[in-house]
Design a protein around this motif. Structure first.
Motif, short mmCIF file in Angstrom:
data_model
loop_
_atom_site.label_atom_id
_atom_site.label_comp_id
_atom_site.label_asym_id
_atom_site.label_seq_id
_atom_site.Cartn_x
_atom_site.Cartn_y
_atom_site.Cartn_z
N LYS A 179 -5.31 -5.77 3.96
CA LYS A 179 -4.78 -6.78 3.05
C LYS A 179 -3.31 -6.57 2.70
N ALA A 180 -2.76 -5.44 3.12
CA ALA A 180 -1.38 -5.11 2.72
C ALA A 180 -0.35 -5.87 3.54
N ASP A 181 0.75 -6.23 2.89
CA ASP A 181 1.89 -6.81 3.60
C ASP A 181 2.79 -5.71 4.16
N CYS A 182 2.74 -4.53 3.51
CA CYS A 182 3.58 -3.42 3.94
C CYS A 182 2.97 -2.12 3.45
N VAL A 183 3.21 -1.04 4.19
CA VAL A 183 2.72 0.29 3.83
C VAL A 183 3.91 1.22 3.60
N ILE A 184 3.87 1.96 2.48
CA ILE A 184 4.89 2.98 2.22
C ILE A 184 4.19 4.33 2.21
N ASN A 185 4.58 5.20 3.14
CA ASN A 185 3.92 6.50 3.26
C ASN A 185 4.80 7.63 2.76
N PHE A 186 4.26 8.39 1.80
CA PHE A 186 4.90 9.61 1.31
C PHE A 186 4.15 10.84 1.80
N GLY A 187 3.08 10.64 2.56
CA GLY A 187 2.19 11.73 2.93
C GLY A 187 2.42 12.27 4.33
N ARG A 188 1.43 13.00 4.82
CA ARG A 188 1.50 13.62 6.14
C ARG A 188 1.57 12.55 7.22
N LEU A 189 2.39 12.82 8.24
CA LEU A 189 2.53 11.86 9.32
C LEU A 189 1.32 11.87 10.25
N ASP A 190 0.72 13.05 10.45
CA ASP A 190 -0.35 13.14 11.44
C ASP A 190 -1.64 12.46 10.98
N TYR A 191 -1.67 11.95 9.74
CA TYR A 191 -2.83 11.18 9.28
C TYR A 191 -2.66 9.68 9.57
N LEU A 192 -1.52 9.29 10.13
CA LEU A 192 -1.21 7.87 10.29
C LEU A 192 -1.59 7.30 11.64
N HIS A 193 -2.43 8.00 12.40
CA HIS A 193 -2.76 7.56 13.76
C HIS A 193 -3.19 6.10 13.80
N ALA A 221 0.10 -3.35 13.76
CA ALA A 221 1.44 -3.94 13.69
C ALA A 221 1.96 -4.03 12.27
N LYS A 222 1.18 -3.53 11.32
CA LYS A 222 1.55 -3.65 9.91
C LYS A 222 2.89 -2.95 9.63
N PRO A 223 3.82 -3.62 8.95
CA PRO A 223 5.10 -2.98 8.61
C PRO A 223 4.88 -1.67 7.86
N LEU A 224 5.57 -0.62 8.31
CA LEU A 224 5.37 0.72 7.79
C LEU A 224 6.71 1.35 7.44
N ILE A 225 6.79 1.89 6.21
CA ILE A 225 7.96 2.66 5.77
C ILE A 225 7.52 4.10 5.59
N CYS A 226 8.19 5.01 6.26
CA CYS A 226 7.91 6.44 6.10
C CYS A 226 9.06 7.06 5.32
N CYS A 227 8.73 7.60 4.15
CA CYS A 227 9.74 8.23 3.31
C CYS A 227 9.64 9.75 3.42
N PHE A 228 10.74 10.38 3.77
CA PHE A 228 10.78 11.83 3.94
C PHE A 228 11.34 12.46 2.67
N GLN A 229 10.54 13.30 2.03
CA GLN A 229 10.95 13.95 0.79
C GLN A 229 11.32 15.41 1.00
N LEU A 274 0.85 -1.20 0.00
CA LEU A 274 0.00 0.00 0.00
C LEU A 274 0.88 1.24 0.00
N VAL A 275 0.67 2.12 -0.98
CA VAL A 275 1.42 3.38 -1.08
C VAL A 275 0.48 4.54 -0.79
N ILE A 276 0.91 5.47 0.05
CA ILE A 276 0.07 6.61 0.46
C ILE A 276 0.77 7.91 0.08
N THR A 277 0.03 8.82 -0.53
CA THR A 277 0.53 10.18 -0.81
C THR A 277 -0.48 11.20 -0.33
N ASP A 278 -0.06 12.45 -0.29
CA ASP A 278 -0.99 13.53 0.06
C ASP A 278 -2.00 13.73 -1.08
#
Length: 345
Positions: free
Chosen positions: A84-98, A104-112, A4-8
Motif C-alpha cells: 500500500k505504500a507510495d514510497c519506502v524509507i529504510n534506516f535498517g539493514r540492507l540485507d533484509y531488503l531482498h 518497483a516500489k520507490p525506495l530511499i536508503c538512508c545511511f546513518q 513506509l519507514v523501516i528501522t532495525d
C-alpha cells in the motif's frame, strides 16, 4: 502519500534513552504525520504507531538458523507493508531488503553510519531505478559519490523541546555528552578542562566490553572528583538541563563520525560547541559564530578561553534554520516527491 519507514529491531522507535538512528526516524515519522501523510512503520518491540500501521520485527539471536528465520519473517511482513505504500524509507539493514529491491516500489536508503563501497555496489547492482540514496553529511558520502548519486540531508532535533538562554549560565561548567569510548575523545575533554581550570560534567553510557572498561578505568575514573564529574547516563529531560546550563559542549572526536546529533541538540539549547575539525563537524559548527573548530588540543584550550564571545541566540537561530525536524522532513519530502514522480512517469 502513504510512506513506509523501516528501522532495525534492536531499539524501539522512538527510543527510551539511547538510540540516535531511532530518534531521527521517530522525528521524521512524526513530522510526516503532522504534514498530513500516512506513516506505516516496521520497527522493534516497544515502538509506537504514528497513525498508520505498525509492524513489529524482532532481533535474531547469534545462531545462524535464528538469523535466517528472522530474515524470512521480515520478508513476510515487509511484503504486507509495502503493497500500500507510495514510497519506502529504510534506516535498517540492507540485507533484509531482498524482496523490496525486487519490487518497483520507490525506495530511499538512508545511511546513518560510515558507508562502505560494497554496500553501495550491492544496492545499485540490484536496483537501477526507483532508488534514492541519502547520506547525513558531505564528509560521509565523499568517498562513495563516484559509485552512485547521493542526496545529503542533515540529521535534526526537535528544537521545540529545547529552550535557549541569552546570557552565560551561572554554573559555568563545560559538558561532554556521548558514549565513553576512546574514539569520542573524553580523555581529551578532561585534559582540556584541567588545563583551563574549568569544571567538566561528563554524561553518557559506559561500554561494557573489555577495551571499553579498561579505557574508563584508566583514562576517566582516576580524574573524577569535584572538578571532573561523571553524572552517568541521562534521559531527554536531564539532557535539556545539562546542555542548557553549560558554557559549551566539548566534542573532541577522533574518528570520522558521520553526524554528531549532540552538537545540534547543544545548539538548540543556545550552547556553543567546541569540536575537533574532523569529518562532519565543519558542516555543523559555524566557526566563530556557533562555536570553534580545533586542529589540536592546544587550540581547544584557546577556544575554551574565548567561548563566552559566542552569541548563544545565534546558536539557537542556526539550529532552527538548519537542523530542525521540520527542515529535515521537508528535504526528505523533496527526495520522495521526485522519486515518486519519476516512478509514475
Amino acid at each position: 502519500m502513504r510512506i513506509l519507514v523501516i528501522t532495525d529491531p534492536v531499539i524501539p522507535v522512538p527510543p527510551i534513552d539511547y538510540g540516535g538512528v531511532e530518534r531521527i526516524a521517530a522525528s521524521l515519522c512524526q513530522c510526516l504525520r503532522d504534514m498530513g501523510h500516512v506513516v506505516d512503520l516496521i520497527a522493534g518491540p516497544g515502538s509506537q504507531s504514528f497513525g498508520g500501521r505498525l509492524f513489529i520485527h524482532h532481533r535474531p539471536s547469534t545462531k545462524r538458523l535464528s538469523r535466517a528465520a528472522r530474515k524470512a519473517w521480515f520478508q513476510g511482513i515487509s511484503a504486507a507493508a509495502v503493497l500500500k505504500a507510495d514510497c519506502v524509507i529504510n534506516f535498517g539493514r540492507l540485507d533484509y531488503l531482498h524482496l523490496i529491491l525486487k519490487l518497483a516500489k520507490p525506495l530511499i536508503c538512508c545511511f546513518q553510519n560510515p558507508i562502505l563501497a560494497s554496500e553501495v555496489e550491492w544496492l545499485v547492482a540490484r536496483r537501477s531505478r526507483n532508488l534514492a540514496l541519502v547520506g547525513i553529511s558531505r564528509a560521509q558520502v565523499e568517498d562513495v559519490r563516484h559509485l552512485a548519486e547521493f542526496s545529503v540531508i542533515y540529521n535534526s532535533t526537535n528544537t521545540d523541546l529545547f529552550e535557549a538562554r541569552s546570557g552565560i549560565p551561572e554554573e559555568g561548567y563545560f559538558v561532554f555528552l556521548g558514549r565513553l569510548t576512546a574514539n569520542k575523545g573524553v580523555d581529551t575533554a578532561i585534559r582540556v578542562a584541567k588545563k583551563c581550570g574549568v569544571r567538566l560534567k561528563i554524561a553518557g553510557n559506559r561500554p561494557q566490553e573489555e577495551d571499553g572498561l579498561r579505557y574508563f578505568n584508566e583514562e576517566i575514573k582516576p580524574h573524577l572528583g569535584d572538578v571532573i564529574e561523571y553524572v552517568g547516563e541521562i534521559n531527554d529531560e536531564q539532557k535539556k538541563s545539562l546542555l542548557g546550563n553549560a558554557r559549551a559542549l566539548l566534542f573532541p572526536i577522533r574518528w570520522p563520525e558521520p553526524f554528531g546529533i549532540v552538537m545540534v541538540e547543544s545548539l538548540a539549547c543556545g550552547t556553543p560547541v567546541i569540536a575537533t575539525r574532523c569529518a562532519s563537524t565543519p558542516e555543523v559548527i559555524d566557526h566563530g559564530k556557533t562555536g570553534f573548530l580545533a586542529e589540536s588540543e592546544d587550540e581547544m584550550v584557546e577556544a575554551v578561553q574565548k567561548i563566552d564571545s559566542v552569541d548563544r541566540l545565534e546558536c539557537r537561530r542556526q539550529a532552527e534554520q538548519r537542523f530542525s525536524s521540520k527542515v529535515m522532513t521537508e528535504k526528505y519530502l523533496d527526495v520522495i516527491q521526485k522519486l515518486v514522480a519519476s516512478h509514475s512517469a
